[in-house]
Enzyme design. Structure first.
Site, mmCIF file in Angstrom:
data_model
loop_
_atom_site.group_PDB
_atom_site.id
_atom_site.type_symbol
_atom_site.label_atom_id
_atom_site.label_comp_id
_atom_site.label_asym_id
_atom_site.label_seq_id
_atom_site.Cartn_x
_atom_site.Cartn_y
_atom_site.Cartn_z
ATOM 1 N N ARG A 48 -31.685 32.383 -123.757
ATOM 2 C CA ARG A 48 -30.918 33.286 -124.627
ATOM 3 C C ARG A 48 -31.450 33.218 -126.066
ATOM 4 O O ARG A 48 -31.558 34.230 -126.746
ATOM 5 C CB ARG A 48 -29.432 32.921 -124.628
ATOM 6 C CG ARG A 48 -28.793 32.852 -123.255
ATOM 7 C CD ARG A 48 -28.378 34.220 -122.717
ATOM 8 N NE ARG A 48 -27.787 34.087 -121.400
ATOM 9 C CZ ARG A 48 -28.443 34.269 -120.240
ATOM 10 N NH1 ARG A 48 -29.705 34.642 -120.227
ATOM 11 N NH2 ARG A 48 -27.832 34.102 -119.077
ATOM 12 N N GLU B 63 -16.281 29.439 -108.396
ATOM 13 C CA GLU B 63 -17.165 30.578 -108.695
ATOM 14 C C GLU B 63 -18.244 30.762 -107.620
ATOM 15 O O GLU B 63 -19.307 30.165 -107.696
ATOM 16 C CB GLU B 63 -17.836 30.409 -110.069
ATOM 17 C CG GLU B 63 -18.759 31.586 -110.417
ATOM 18 C CD GLU B 63 -19.470 31.456 -111.773
ATOM 19 O OE1 GLU B 63 -19.333 30.400 -112.421
ATOM 20 O OE2 GLU B 63 -20.160 32.400 -112.173
ATOM 21 N N LYS C 28 -13.453 32.861 -109.696
ATOM 22 C CA LYS C 28 -14.390 33.572 -110.588
ATOM 23 C C LYS C 28 -15.485 34.218 -109.739
ATOM 24 O O LYS C 28 -16.489 33.585 -109.423
ATOM 25 C CB LYS C 28 -14.996 32.604 -111.609
ATOM 26 C CG LYS C 28 -16.078 33.232 -112.482
ATOM 27 C CD LYS C 28 -16.428 32.382 -113.687
ATOM 28 C CE LYS C 28 -17.584 33.009 -114.464
ATOM 29 N NZ LYS C 28 -17.793 32.396 -115.767
ATOM 30 N N SER D 157 -19.800 38.473 -115.402
ATOM 31 C CA SER D 157 -20.420 39.781 -115.681
ATOM 32 C C SER D 157 -21.743 39.946 -114.941
ATOM 33 O O SER D 157 -22.140 41.089 -114.665
ATOM 34 C CB SER D 157 -20.572 40.015 -117.185
ATOM 35 O OG SER D 157 -21.284 38.988 -117.809
ATOM 36 N N GLY D 158 -22.422 38.866 -114.651
ATOM 37 C CA GLY D 158 -23.551 38.868 -113.725
ATOM 38 C C GLY D 158 -24.761 39.714 -114.088
ATOM 39 O O GLY D 158 -25.568 40.005 -113.218
ATOM 40 N N GLY D 159 -24.884 40.130 -115.348
ATOM 41 C CA GLY D 159 -26.033 40.954 -115.724
ATOM 42 C C GLY D 159 -25.665 42.427 -115.899
ATOM 43 O O GLY D 159 -26.530 43.256 -116.171
ATOM 44 N N ARG E 281 -22.602 36.481 -120.579
ATOM 45 C CA ARG E 281 -23.461 37.464 -121.247
ATOM 46 C C ARG E 281 -22.698 38.642 -121.830
ATOM 47 O O ARG E 281 -22.995 39.091 -122.944
ATOM 48 C CB ARG E 281 -24.529 37.963 -120.261
ATOM 49 C CG ARG E 281 -25.648 36.972 -120.083
ATOM 50 C CD ARG E 281 -26.446 37.252 -118.840
ATOM 51 N NE ARG E 281 -25.729 36.876 -117.620
ATOM 52 C CZ ARG E 281 -26.237 36.976 -116.399
ATOM 53 N NH1 ARG E 281 -27.447 37.455 -116.240
ATOM 54 N NH2 ARG E 281 -25.547 36.579 -115.345
HETATM 55 C C1 5MM Z 1 -22.754 31.230 -119.282
HETATM 56 O O1 5MM Z 1 -23.578 31.080 -118.143
HETATM 57 C C2 5MM Z 1 -23.102 30.112 -117.201
HETATM 58 C C3 5MM Z 1 -24.035 28.984 -117.065
HETATM 59 O O2 5MM Z 1 -25.183 29.287 -116.382
HETATM 60 P P1 5MM Z 1 -26.299 28.121 -116.169
HETATM 61 O O3 5MM Z 1 -25.661 26.987 -115.457
HETATM 62 O O4 5MM Z 1 -27.343 28.834 -115.352
HETATM 63 O O5 5MM Z 1 -26.796 27.736 -117.504
HETATM 64 C C4 5MM Z 1 -22.732 30.815 -115.893
HETATM 65 O O6 5MM Z 1 -22.324 29.939 -114.877
HETATM 66 C C5 5MM Z 1 -21.596 31.722 -116.219
HETATM 67 O O7 5MM Z 1 -20.442 30.960 -116.515
HETATM 68 C C6 5MM Z 1 -21.274 32.693 -115.130
HETATM 69 O O8 5MM Z 1 -22.367 33.021 -114.304
HETATM 70 C C7 5MM Z 1 -20.777 33.967 -115.772
HETATM 71 O O9 5MM Z 1 -21.659 34.374 -116.769
HETATM 72 P P2 5MM Z 1 -22.107 35.881 -116.829
HETATM 73 O O10 5MM Z 1 -23.189 35.886 -117.878
HETATM 74 O O11 5MM Z 1 -22.601 36.240 -115.463
HETATM 75 O O12 5MM Z 1 -20.860 36.654 -117.239
#
Ligand code: 5MM
Length: 339
Positions: free
Chosen positions: A32, A177, A219, A261-263, A292
């Site tokens: 990021r 999740e 989640k 949000s997953g991208g 994200r």
């Molecule tokens: C914020 O991203 C979280 C941590 O990811 P890593 O373990 O790969 O660093 C991730 O688990 C996040 O909490 C969820 O996937 C939701 O994030 P998004 O970006 O998909 O909303």
């Protein structure tokens, strides 16, 4: 009031509020920061997260809890205040990511199983003392040629259930999740099929491990088309399919579903959540736990410069407010344009 798993879970999905997923592990936060040309040093990570947690209006009105990474739950703000105290002062609940990441699954090329159960009881006790009242474990299910396999879904569901049981023993609410990835060219119907199978298995295993659903938050992904699918499901279709899939698989005792949000683009993530809440008629709260979709805008505005902190906070407040409206089914796209 005595704190119980149920009362924490209810507070996590309080009306108009959702979760800020700020639990990027070292590799992800570096990715990021690379995108905004900021070095991923301990101080920069602290400064960035501190600016989010000090966005008072967003934190007090729209954020119920924050998922932290191990480094952050131990970190202090520039003035020496523990970051956890900033979160609590804003009336939000500190949470912690406790999985050790999705690792290649032996014998199943292209699939992963999330690790982190060893020593988890002891780690949870320490995180409780550090202030965490909920935790998160992310399982990753990829869609592709011949995948996911049942073995991958089963292994991940079993780990999620063992994690959730350990959390509840430690008086910590588990966020479960299981993320079905939106990478790939599959249709929304294929996403539906895989998500349905995954959720069935997950709730089966949660039951087997005596996990109390009233003290558990789900989640999940929404039912969306793969990013490379030539036909993309529209907002209404995503909302209808997601609700239909969850009605089939998620017990009514679960207090809330907080989506990842997953991208998805920031606005899509908001529009989909809003459309579901406008339809309504389901037994759980539907809210957000975005990483994200809440942070892309503030990261871009900040770009590592102290003078940009107010602009970054404004961007975070805006996304938090838009998603809060979406949890109530009160968002309109015109609010994005005027902002
Ligand atoms: C914020 O991203 C979280 C941590 O990811 P890593 O373990 O790969 O660093 C991730 O688990 C996040 O909490 C969820 O996937 C939701 O994030 P998004 O970006 O998909 O909303």
């Amino acid at each position: 009031m005595t704190e119980t798993l149920e009362s924490i879970a209810q507070a996590m999905v309080a009306p108009g509020k959702g979760i800020l997923a700020a639990d990027e592990s070292s590799g992800t936060i570096k990715k990021r920061f690379d995108a905004i040309n900021v070095a991923s040093t301990e101080d920069n990570r602290r400064d960035y997260r501190e600016l989010l947690f000090r966005t008072d209006e967003a934190m007090q009105k729209y954020i119920s809890g924050v998922i932290l990474f191990d480094e952050t739950i131990r970190q202090k703000a520039k003035d020496g205040t523990p970051l956890v105290d900033l979160i609590k002062k804003a009336g939000a609940i500190p949470g912690i990511k406790v999985d050790a990441g999705a690792k290649p699954m032996a014998g199943f090329p292209g699939e992963t199983v999330t690790e982190g159960l060893d020593g988890l009881r002891e780690r949870l006790a320490e995180y409780y003392d550090l202030g965490a009242r909920f935790a998160k474990w992310r399982a990753v299910i990829d869609i592709g040629d011949g995948i996911p396999t049942n073995a991958c879904i089963e292994a991940n569901a079993e780990a999620l259930a063992r994690y959730a049981a350990l959390c509840q023993e430690a008086k910590i609410v588990p966020i479960v999740e299981p993320e079905v990835l939106m990478d790939g060219s599959h249709t929304a119907d294929r996403c539906f099929e895989v998500t349905e199978a995954t959720l069935r298995t997950v709730f089966n295993r949660l039951a087997l491990h005596n996990v109390k659903l009233e003290g558990t938050i789900l989640k999940p992904n929404m039912i969306v088309s793969g990013k490379k699918c030539p036909t993309q499901a529209g907002v209404e279709e995503v909302a209808e399919k997601t609700i239909a899939c969850f009605k089939r698989t998620v017990p009514a005792a679960i207090p809330g579903i907080v989506f990842l949000s997953g991208g998805q683009s920031d606005e899509d993530a908001t529009a989909h959540l809003d459309a579901m809440n406008k339809i309504g008629g389901f037994p759980w709260k539907m809210s957000f736990s975005y990483g994200r979709a809440l942070q892309a805008a503030p990261q871009k505005a900040w770009a590592g410069k102290a003078e940009n902190v107010p602009a970054a906070q404004k961007a975070f407040l805006h996304r938090a407010r838009m998603n809060s409206l979406a949890t109530l089914g009160e968002w309109q796209s015109s609010l994005e344009k005027s902002a």
